[in-house]
Every structure is written in structure tokens, then in C-alpha cells.
Design an enzyme around this catalytic site. Structure first.
Site, PDB file in Angstrom:
ATOM      1  CG  ASN A  45     -23.174   5.693  -2.243  1.00  0.00           C
ATOM      2  OD1 ASN A  45     -22.627   6.406  -1.410  1.00  0.00           O
ATOM      3  ND2 ASN A  45     -23.106   4.369  -2.207  1.00  0.00           N
ATOM      4  CG  HIS A 131     -14.862  -0.800  -3.552  1.00  0.00           C
ATOM      5  ND1 HIS A 131     -15.400  -1.910  -4.138  1.00  0.00           N
ATOM      6  CD2 HIS A 131     -15.835  -0.256  -2.782  1.00  0.00           C
ATOM      7  CE1 HIS A 131     -16.664  -2.026  -3.764  1.00  0.00           C
ATOM      8  NE2 HIS A 131     -16.953  -1.035  -2.938  1.00  0.00           N
ATOM      9  CD  GLU A 174     -11.839   3.334  -4.336  1.00  0.00           C
ATOM     10  OE1 GLU A 174     -12.582   4.213  -3.871  1.00  0.00           O
ATOM     11  OE2 GLU A 174     -11.734   2.202  -3.849  1.00  0.00           O
ATOM     12  CB  SER A 178     -15.915   4.330  -1.759  1.00  0.00           C
ATOM     13  OG  SER A 178     -15.148   3.326  -1.140  1.00  0.00           O
ATOM     14  CG  ASP A 203     -13.784   1.961  -8.685  1.00  0.00           C
ATOM     15  OD1 ASP A 203     -14.698   2.789  -8.881  1.00  0.00           O
ATOM     16  OD2 ASP A 203     -13.959   0.883  -8.102  1.00  0.00           O
ATOM     17  CG  HIS A 206     -18.087   7.004  -4.485  1.00  0.00           C
ATOM     18  ND1 HIS A 206     -19.300   7.031  -3.846  1.00  0.00           N
ATOM     19  CD2 HIS A 206     -17.584   5.758  -4.287  1.00  0.00           C
ATOM     20  CE1 HIS A 206     -19.520   5.864  -3.265  1.00  0.00           C
ATOM     21  NE2 HIS A 206     -18.488   5.071  -3.514  1.00  0.00           N
ATOM     22  CE  LYS A 237     -21.371   3.147  -5.182  1.00  0.00           C
ATOM     23  NZ  LYS A 237     -20.163   2.350  -5.241  1.00  0.00           N
TER      24      LYS A 237
HETATM   25  C1  LIG Z   1     -19.838   1.017  -4.992  1.00  0.00           C
HETATM   26  C2  LIG Z   1     -18.481   0.756  -5.512  1.00  0.00           C
HETATM   27  C3  LIG Z   1     -18.232  -0.294  -6.397  1.00  0.00           C
HETATM   28  C4  LIG Z   1     -19.276  -1.306  -6.723  1.00  0.00           C
HETATM   29  O1  LIG Z   1     -20.270  -0.776  -7.527  1.00  0.00           O
HETATM   30  P1  LIG Z   1     -21.728  -1.454  -7.551  1.00  0.00           P
HETATM   31  O2  LIG Z   1     -22.356  -0.874  -8.741  1.00  0.00           O
HETATM   32  O3  LIG Z   1     -22.379  -1.073  -6.283  1.00  0.00           O
HETATM   33  O4  LIG Z   1     -21.503  -2.927  -7.661  1.00  0.00           O
HETATM   34  C5  LIG Z   1     -16.972  -0.412  -6.936  1.00  0.00           C
HETATM   35  N1  LIG Z   1     -15.993   0.442  -6.588  1.00  0.00           N
HETATM   36  C6  LIG Z   1     -16.187   1.447  -5.725  1.00  0.00           C
HETATM   37  C7  LIG Z   1     -15.060   2.360  -5.395  1.00  0.00           C
HETATM   38  C8  LIG Z   1     -17.428   1.631  -5.148  1.00  0.00           C
HETATM   39  O5  LIG Z   1     -17.625   2.612  -4.254  1.00  0.00           O
END
Ligand SMILES: *Cc1c(COP(=O)(O)O)cnc(C)c1O
Length: 389
Positions: A45, A131, A174, A178, A203, A206, A237
Site C-alpha cells: 500500500n 474494515h 470507508e 480497502s 476511514d 486508502h 499507506k
Molecule cells: C490498513 C487499514 C487500517 C489499519 O491501519 P494500520 O495503520 O495498518 O493499522 C484501518 N482501516 C482500513 C480501511 C485499512 O485499510
């Protein structure tokens, strides 16, 4: 008696659902070395190639020299150092909000955010494809939790209407999904939230650094006002480092500092990581060509795969998932690609719903055209051999 671990693992194995770690013998880059062999990596990522960027490494190394390795204490004790403060100011400016608060990881950001926003008397509506960290966070919040069909505004509206008496309500989704790479329809969600007095939480793990003209995220992509929602994202990411953040009002930040267990009861992020993240945000803002390259690359590979006849999701991001349905088929494809020198993970349940196992390719701004052509060629060969296309 505890369960029999070996037997449970064998059960997973027979269903093609057992997972194993692969050890990378190289930094996160468009290529990866595994067991001494070099592969083109479509499995990171690290969208903008910042995880191993010289200027960011230098910022982190200098911060280690200046601040040491560990923060030594929780944020509210003595763990908040100048680099943490600076990063939060940089994030607030980048996200165009009043304030930002950082956490140790993206996962714990969600655990620290949602339960602080809502209680037993509240109601949470979450997208079905959220997620695992969001779902865990919603459960931890103890509010009534209902799941709406993926990106289905009508279903969400129906559930909001059925809520009964007005109560504190969160709609959780989101920005960029993801595992599917598609986007939540933020303008429609915001309209609905306004009508039903609900608060939208996204969230943007990405979307951060990836979506929108300046990479500010999915809110910028849709041109929605960042003041109208609560955003979280990760630094792990596109930002290329580690950690998570919440972006919102100054009072939300202050409230989380006072109530969020995943913020309070843990040691502050290493200061060098915070300094690295600040350097990454500066690079994203000063080198827009990086984001341009990312878009050119993802468009080129998406077009190539679609032309070859692969069934992609409705993706609008650098996440390009090829749905092959069965976990067995996904593993076969991933293995054949591995043998051809292309590293792509097979994503299987419970990470994705049953019958939607997939290869998930992620594109970086740093992939060369030649590498992407090579990936498309290998996919064509394995796809034809295994009758996926
Ligand atoms: C990767 C991810 C997380 C977690 O993030 P980290 O920094 O890897 O702990 C949370 N939400 C989504 C949608 C993700 O893709």
C-alpha cells in the site's frame, strides 16, 4: 480445554483458507525479494513510494539522533514531543480541518475513535464492507449496530427511518474500500446524514495521499466540506510510515485526548516516525508529479486488465482487485504468478465475503511502465492457463 490448534489449522488448510507469512528480504518498493528471488510487487500500500524515500529516511534518522528511539511515555504523561505536535499541525493543515490527533496505528485509531463518539444509547450504521478494525470498534462502542448493504443509500435510508426515536447516530464507512478500491458516495451520504441528524465517519486509510487533486483524500475528491464529517486515516499507506490520525474540530481532538482509551493508555508513537510522516506530507504537497504518476499507472494497468477480459471491481483507486470467486482459484492464480515473478496476494474470506476471493493488485507511482506491462503479460498467461479469462 483450549481448542486443538493443529486441527483448526488443518481445517483451514483443507478449505484453502490457511494463511502464512512471507518474509520480505528487501524494503517496500516496486520489487520485492523473497527467498533470494526478486519479484515485481503488486502487494504493497506504499502508493507513492514514500516508505523507502531518501528524504523521509533522512528526516527519521535525524529525529532519532535528536529525540532518541522511544517516546518513553504515553502522550498525556511526557510522551508528546515536538515532532508529534508538528505532525498534528501538518495533518490538520493537509486535511484542511481545525485539528488532528495521531494514534499508534490505524487499527487502534478506529478502536480509539468510535467508542468515544457514541455510547449504549446510540445507533451505528456501518457499511457491510467496512474494515475489520472499524467493525471491532463499532462492537466495542456498545451502541446498537446495524450493517447496510455496500454503498446502498436506499438501504441505509430505510435503516435510518426504522431507528425509531431520535438517538445519537453514526454512519460509518470507508472513503476508499480497502479490498474493492471503490469509493463511498460521500455527497449522498452527507445529505442523508443531514436529513436524519446522523454524523458521518469515514476511514480514509486508502484515500489519504491518494484521492483528490492534492491527495488530501476522498473528501477532496468529491469536493465535500471536511467540516461536515469526521475523518480518520492512516500514516501507514501512502504516507509511507506508521500510525493513524483523526481529523476534525479542535473540540473533538480535545475530547478524544480526554476520553479515548486507545489514545490515553499507550505509549506515544516513536518521535522519528512522526518526523518521517511530517516529511512525507511535505513531499506529497511539493511533488504533485508523484500523484500524477500514480494515476497514470493505475489507469494503464486497469485498462490493460479490462482489455484482457479480467473481471475487476468497480474500482476508482490504485487498488485493482480481480475477482476469481473461490479461494482455491485465487491461491492457484497467486502461485502461478509467483512462479512467473509477480507477487500478488490472494485475498480470501474472512477478509472478503464468501465467493468473492480475489487477487488484489496495488499500483504505485514508482512502478515502471515496463513492470506494469510485465504484470499484465503474466496475468494474461496465467489467466488463460487457469481459464479465468
Ligand atoms: C490498513 C487499514 C487500517 C489499519 O491501519 P494500520 O495503520 O495498518 O493499522 C484501518 N482501516 C482500513 C480501511 C485499512 O485499510
Amino acid at each position: 480445554m483450549l481448542r486443538d490448534f493443529e486441527q483448526e489449522l488443518n481445517n483451514l488448510e483443507t478449505r484453502y483458507l490457511r494463511r502464512q507469512l512471507r518474509i520480505a528480504e528487501s524494503p517496500s518498493e516496486p520489487t520485492i525479494t523473497i527467498e533470494g528471488r526478486r519479484f515485481i510487487s503488486m502487494a504493497s500500500n506504499n502508493y507513492l513510494g514514500l516508505a523507502n524515500h531518501p528524504a523521509i529516511k533522512r528526516a527519521a534518522v535525524e529525529a532519532i539522533e535528536r529525540w532518541g528511539v522511544g517516546a518513553g511515555a504515553a502522550r498525556l504523561m511526557s510522551g508528546t514531543m515536538t515532532p508529534h505536535h508538528q505532525l498534528e499541525q501538518d495533518l490538520a493543515q493537509f486535511k484542511q480541518v481545525e485539528a488532528a490527533l495521531t494514534f499508534g496505528t490505524g487499527y487502534t485509531t478506529n478502536l480509539g475513535l468510535i467508542p468515544s463518539l457514541i455510547d449504549r444509547d446510540g445507533f451505528i450504521l456501518a457499511d457491510r464492507f467496512c474494515h475489520a478494525s472499524l467493525i471491532e470498534a463499532c462492537r466495542l462502542a456498545k451502541a446498537r449496530l446495524r450493517v447496510f448493504h455496500h454503498n446502498d443509500i436506499e438501504h441505509l435510508e430505510k435503516l435510518l427511518k426504522k431507528r425509531g426515536r431520535a438517538c445519537p447516530t453514526l454512519v460509518v464507512t470507508e472513503g476508499v474500500f480497502s479490498m474493492d478500491g471503490d469509493l463511498a458516495p460521500l455527497p449522498d451520504l452527507l445529505t442523508l446524514c443531514r436529513q436524519h441528524e446522523a454524523t458521518l465517519v469515514i476511514d480514509d486509510a486508502h484515500g489519504t495521499g491518494v484521492m483528490g487533486k492534492n491527495g488530501r483524500g476522498t473528501a477532496e475528491h468529491f469536493g465535500v466540506n471536511p467540516q461536515d464529517l469526521i475523518q480518520m486515516g492512516t500514516l501507514s499507506k501512502a504516507i509511507g510510515t506508521s500510525g493513524g490520525y483523526v481529523a476534525g474540530t479542535a473540540s473533538l481532538k480535545d475530547y478524544l485526548i480526554n476520553t479515548s482509551k486507545a489514545f490515553i493508555y499507550t505509549t506515544a508513537q516513536p518521535p522519528a516516525i512522526a518526523a518521517g510522516a511530517s516529511a512525507a506530507i511535505r513531499i506529497i504537497q511539493h511533488e504533485p508529479a508523484r500523484l500524477e504518476r500514480l494515476r497514470t499507472n493505475r489507469n494503464a494497468l486497469q485498462a490493460a486488465l479490462t482489455n484482457l477480459g479480467f473481471q475487476l471491481t468497480d474500482t476508482q483507486s490504485p487498488i485493482l482487485p480481480i475477482i476469481v470467486k473461490s479461494p482455491e482459484r485465487a491461491l492457484e492464480m497467486a502461485q502461478a504468478l509467483y512462479e512467473a515473478g509477480v507477487y500478488v496476494p490472494a485475498i480470501r474470506p474472512p477478509t472478503v465475503p464468501k465467493h468473492s476471493s480475489r487477487l488484489r493488485l496495488t499500483v504505485s507511482s514508482e512502478h515502471t511502465q515496463e513492470q506494469l506491462e510485465n504484470v499484465a503479460r503474466s496475468l494474461q498467461e496465467t489467466g488463460q492457463t487457469l481459464r479465468v479469462i
